[in-house]
Design an enzyme around this catalytic site. Sequence first.
Site, PDB file in Angstrom:
ATOM      1  N   ARG B  14       2.093  -3.117  15.150  1.00  0.00           N
ATOM      2  CA  ARG B  14       1.478  -1.783  15.263  1.00  0.00           C
ATOM      3  C   ARG B  14       0.927  -1.324  13.903  1.00  0.00           C
ATOM      4  NH1 ARG B  14       1.906   3.180  12.786  1.00  0.00           N
ATOM      5  NH2 ARG B  14       4.171   2.956  12.708  1.00  0.00           N
ATOM      6  N   HIS B 208       6.633   1.174   1.277  1.00  0.00           N
ATOM      7  CA  HIS B 208       5.359   0.486   1.049  1.00  0.00           C
ATOM      8  C   HIS B 208       5.442  -0.131  -0.342  1.00  0.00           C
ATOM      9  CE1 HIS B 208       2.209   1.992   4.159  1.00  0.00           C
ATOM     10  NE2 HIS B 208       3.392   1.806   4.725  1.00  0.00           N
ATOM     11  N   CYS B 239      -3.252  -1.024   2.270  1.00  0.00           N
ATOM     12  CA  CYS B 239      -2.998   0.385   1.955  1.00  0.00           C
ATOM     13  C   CYS B 239      -4.225   1.185   2.350  1.00  0.00           C
ATOM     14  CB  CYS B 239      -2.735   0.551   0.463  1.00  0.00           C
ATOM     15  SG  CYS B 239      -2.525   2.282  -0.002  1.00  0.00           S
ATOM     16  N   ASN B 248       2.355  -2.008   3.557  1.00  0.00           N
ATOM     17  CA  ASN B 248       3.709  -2.247   4.059  1.00  0.00           C
ATOM     18  C   ASN B 248       4.434  -3.354   3.307  1.00  0.00           C
ATOM     19  OD1 ASN B 248       4.141  -0.590   6.570  1.00  0.00           O
ATOM     20  ND2 ASN B 248       2.192  -1.551   7.103  1.00  0.00           N
TER      21      ASN B 248
END
Lengths: 300, 300
Positions: B14, B208, B239, B248
Site C-alpha cells: 500500500r 521513514h 519520499c 519508508n
Amino acid sequence: MRIIDVNIREVGPRDGLQNEKEIVSTEAKIEWVNQLVKTGLPYIELTSFVHPKWIPALADASEVVKGVKKKEHVTFGALVPNEHGLERALEAGIDEIAVFLSTSETHNQKNINKTIDDTIPVLKKVVREAKSAGKSVRGYISTVFGCPYEGAVTVDKVLSISSQLMEMGVDEISLGDTIGVATPNQVVEIVKKVSGHIPLTNIAFHPHDTSGTALANVYAAYMLGVRAFDGSVGGLGGCPYAKGATGNLATEDMIYMFNGMKVETGVDLEQITACAVWIQKRLKRTLPSHRLQVAIAQKR
Amino acid sequence: MRIIDVNIREVGPRDGLQNEKEIVSTEAKIEWVNQLVKTGLPYIELTSFVHPKWIPALADASEVVKGVKKKEHVTFGALVPNEHGLERALEAGIDEIAVFLSTSETHNQKNINKTIDDTIPVLKKVVREAKSAGKSVRGYISTVFGCPYEGAVTVDKVLSISSQLMEMGVDEISLGDTIGVATPNQVVEIVKKVSGHIPLTNIAFHPHDTSGTALANVYAAYMLGVRAFDGSVGGLGGCPYAKGATGNLATEDMIYMFNGMKVETGVDLEQITACAVWIQKRLKRTLPSHRLQVAIAQKR
C-alpha cells in the site's frame, strides 16, 4: 574556545577515496579538504602512506598533506602501515598518525599480509617513533563486530587487541564495524567490555552502514558514553566486501542525528553536506548519504 | 503457536506502491503478496480504498484483496478514507482497516482535503462501522515528528490526536515520521508522553529513513517498550516530499537489526529479502534497502 560534546573523525579523504573507482586529482583533493576544514571538523584523515602499489588512488599522499591549508582547530591524520610509511608521513608534516590491524587472523593476513603476531611488533616500533616525534596516534581495529572470512569475533579477542594497542601508547582506539554487520546490542556488549579496561575517552567507534544500522549503533555507543565517531563525507568508500553495497557512514547523516539530539559536534551540517555534493559530482556516482540526497532533491 | 516479540506491520503493497512511478499489474501484486505471506509477516497492508483518481496505482484494490491467498497467521489490512471506501473494503473481505489523519493542519488539508476538525467526524463513523462489522482498526497519524509545511509539531498536538483516535475505538495508533526527520531523542520524548496516556501495546511506530535515522529511531522506541513497527519491503515508496530521497524504512533492514538483537519478529530474513529483490526487478529502479543491495552484491 569551542565546546564540543562528541568528536567527529572525518575519514573520507583516506578511507573513502581509497575504495573509490574514480581517481580524484591531487589538486581536487586539496581543494576539497580545504572546504572540509571550514566545516569545523576537529579531525580529518587526509591519506594513507601505504605503498602506492597497494592503493594507487592515494599515491599522492605527501603532496596532499603538504598542500592543504593548516588551521588551528583541525588535526590532520594519515594512515601508516610501517616505519617507512611513518618516515614519509613525518616528512610531509602530518599532525597525527593512525596504525591498523584486525581482530581476526584471516582478515589481518589478507589486509596486511602478516599474521597478527607479526603485525604487533611493527606497530610497536611505529607508535614509539611517532610518539617520540611528538605525534598522537590512533589505532584502528578492524572486524570487531564480525569478519568476512571468519564470521563472529569474540569479545575477548577485541579486548586483547585493544589492550595491546593501549599498552603501545596509542591515544585512541577505533573499533571498526568493517563489514557493517553490527547491531546495537552488540555495540553495547563490546563497548561495555572494552570500557571496563580502557577509559571511554580513549575509545572511538567506526561504523559502517552496510546493513542500515550505523546510526542505531552510533546512538547506542553514544548512550554508553562513547564520544568519538568516525564518518566519511557522502558515505564515500563503498563496501570492499560487497560491491554495490554501502560502506562508511556518511558524516553528514551522523551530524544530522547529533544536531537533532542537541549534541554539539562543532561541524556545520549545511557546509559538510555541500562538501558531499561537491565530491559526488567528481566521483560520478550516487553516494549513499541520506542528507546529501535530500539536499539535492530539495534543490530540484 | 508462534511467539513474537515485536509485530512487524508490512505496508509495502500500500504505502510503498502508492508512491512508485512504475505501475505493478494486479496479477504481479497478488503473486508478490502471496510470497510476502510466506515470510511469516503477521500483518500486510494490501492496498488503499481511496478514490482511484487520487491513487491510480491502487485502483485495483478490490481485486487484490480478493485475489490474495488467506493464511491464518496473517492479518490483511487496507487504508480507508471514508464510508464509501469502507464499504468497498468490507465487500472485498478485508480483515482490518486503517484510517489516517495528520497532526498538522496544512498537511491534513493537502493530504485529505479537509481540516482536522472536519476529518475527525468522518473517521468516527468509519471506525464505528468497521468495529460493528467485527474489524480491528489502525489509526495512522502523519507528521508526528515534523511537517513539511509547518515544521515542528508540538507533543501536545500529537497526544491530542492520539487520544481522539483511541476514544473512537482505534486498536493501534501508528506514529508516523512522514518526512523522515526524527532523531532518537525526539522518539523518546514523544513515546514517553503518549505512553503516559495510551498503553504501549496500542502504539506503533512508522519510521521513514529519509535522514538515515530510521533504525536508530526504531531502536530507541523498542528500548522504551514499543512493540509494533511499520516497514516497507525494499524501502519501497520513496519520499513524496523530496523526490530521489529515501522514504519508508526497508522491512528487511529492520528484521536484520531485530535478528541481531535476538528479538523475534516471526519473519524470515532471507525470504523477505527475496521479496525485495523480486519487486525491485518489477519496478526497474534501485531500491534503498541495505540488505537487498547486500544480497544482490553477494550473488555477483
